[in-house]
Design an enzyme around this catalytic site. Structure first.
Site, PDB file in Angstrom:
ATOM      1  N   GLY A 105       0.589  -1.557  -0.232  1.00 58.29           N
ATOM      2  CA  GLY A 105      -0.060  -0.054  -0.144  1.00 58.29           C
ATOM      3  C   GLY A 105       0.692   1.806   0.126  1.00 58.29           C
ATOM      4  O   GLY A 105       0.528   2.219   0.189  1.00 58.29           O
ATOM      5  N   ALA A 110       4.460   2.550  -8.555  1.00 60.38           N
ATOM      6  CA  ALA A 110       3.999   3.760  -8.851  1.00 60.38           C
ATOM      7  C   ALA A 110       6.313   4.099  -8.843  1.00 60.38           C
ATOM      8  O   ALA A 110       5.700   4.942 -10.339  1.00 60.38           O
ATOM      9  CB  ALA A 110       3.328   4.539  -8.742  1.00 60.38           C
ATOM     10  N   ALA A 111       5.993   4.431  -8.059  1.00 55.17           N
ATOM     11  CA  ALA A 111       7.841   4.834  -7.493  1.00 55.17           C
ATOM     12  C   ALA A 111       8.801   4.215  -8.325  1.00 55.17           C
ATOM     13  O   ALA A 111       9.390   5.302  -9.332  1.00 55.17           O
ATOM     14  CB  ALA A 111       7.628   4.370  -5.832  1.00 55.17           C
ATOM     15  N   ASP A 152      -2.092   7.420  -6.786  1.00 57.58           N
ATOM     16  CA  ASP A 152      -0.510   7.079  -6.534  1.00 57.58           C
ATOM     17  C   ASP A 152       0.169   7.474  -7.326  1.00 57.58           C
ATOM     18  O   ASP A 152       1.716   8.174  -7.137  1.00 57.58           O
ATOM     19  CB  ASP A 152      -0.111   5.132  -6.921  1.00 57.58           C
TER      20      ASP A 152
END
Ligand code: MEV
Length: 321
Positions: A105, A110-111, A152
């Site tokens: 979570g 995405a990072a 995100d």
């Protein structure tokens, strides 16, 4: 040619996960204490155009072309080159690593995508705007993570606290004071796409009930935004705990998450809830500075495999540095 390294932070959802997929607002903040990191290292002795990919966290060390087209890392590299209108790049090694817990979570996927897009585009000398990075990362999220809202990729790309609603301009939040948040990891891996998919099926069978819950959460988020901006942390904490109760109703909590939420509140947190997809992964607790250690200790003794202290803070506008 220099080595290009880019990093991107993790994230937490302060309020509004899941209902944000159904058009309600949510608040997300970056977590700079954990990061994904991508480097592109020129390899002048290798055959022109050859790209080696090294991702020790997932035991990957091979030529990019050995990966299937639909592998996320290969897909991201192709997407960047296509967007930049470049067909071949100088021989290089791409190194990808992350200390953001996977499937917890905190936006690890995405990072990695944001850091990799920026590193490759920097390497080929074709820098993308934040808006393009955000858009491309959203494309990747859609392909590999089901039906994401886009929250995100947005919070990670801009690296600032955001008030987010699908189809609306991104609002950056003005948080006047530094606000401590504890992030407690249940240690249970739980891919967001599964919780999102299960909730979608439940919503399809009883949309009236779920739409009502999403409306209630949307109202909490709007109130939370004003409490966050005015610095009323007691009210904010209260709303976070209420949000957790709605997430339980949605069926996305778990006994481990509920246990850590209980521990945090017993130890004096102002509010606590799961954060992100749920079913496992991380929970968050809003605390006053004086109770950081007591709440953190209680989370650890209550089963948290890791506790991170982060601070909410943000005043910047998009595009500023
Ligand atoms: C995940 O960080 C947040 C969810 O609402 C999914 C999404 O918005 O894409 C669960």
């Amino acid at each position: 040619m220099p080595v290009i390294t880019e990093t991107a932070p993790g994230k937490i959802i302060l309020l509004g996960e899941h209902s944000v997929v159904y058009g309600r607002p949510a608040i997300a903040v970056p977590v700079e204490q954990v990061k994904a990191r991508s480097s592109v290292i020129p390899n002048p002795r290798a055959e022109p155009g050859s790209i080696r990919i090294y991702a020790p966290d997932i035991n990957l060390d091979c030529d990019l072309k050995e990966l299937p087209d639909e592998h996320p890392l290969r897909f991201i590299v192709s997407l960047v080159l296509k967007t930049a209108g470049v067909s071949r790049i100088p021989a290089c090694t791409i190194r990808v690593s992350s200390d953001i817990p996977l499937a917890s979570g905190m936006g690890s996927g995405a990072a990695v995508t944001v850091s990799l897009i920026r590193a490759i585009s920097g390497f080929i000398g074709h820098l993308f705007t934040d808006d393009t990075v955000n858009q491309l990362t959203f494309e990747v999220e859609k392909l590999f993570h089901g039906t994401p809202s886009g929250i995100d990729n947005t919070v990670i790309t801009y690296s600032m606290p955001i008030y987010f609603q699908v189809g609306q301009p991104i609002e950056l939040l003005e948080i006047q004071e530094r606000v401590p948040i504890l992030i407690g990891d249940t240690g249970v891996h739980s891919p967001t796409s599964i919780a999102v998919g299960d909730l979608r099926r439940a919503w399809q069978t009883d949309s009236l009930t779920y739409e009502r819950i999403f409306d209630e959460v949307g109202n909490l988020v709007k109130l939370a935004k004003s409490h966050l901006e005015s610095g009323d942390l007691h009210q904010l904490g209260h709303l976070m705990s209420e949000n957790h109760a709605f997430l339980q109703h949605m069926g996305v909590s778990s006994k481990e998450l509920d246990q850590l939420v209980r521990c945090a509140l017993e130890a004096g947190a102002l509010g606590a809830k799961l954060s992100g997809g749920g079913r496992g992964g991380n929970m968050i607790a809003l605390v006053e500075e004086g109770t950081i250690n007591t709440v953190a200790d209680k989370l650890r003794s209550g089963g948290a495999s890791n506790v991170i202290i982060t601070w909410l803070f943000g005043k910047k506008q998009p595009g500023t540095s």
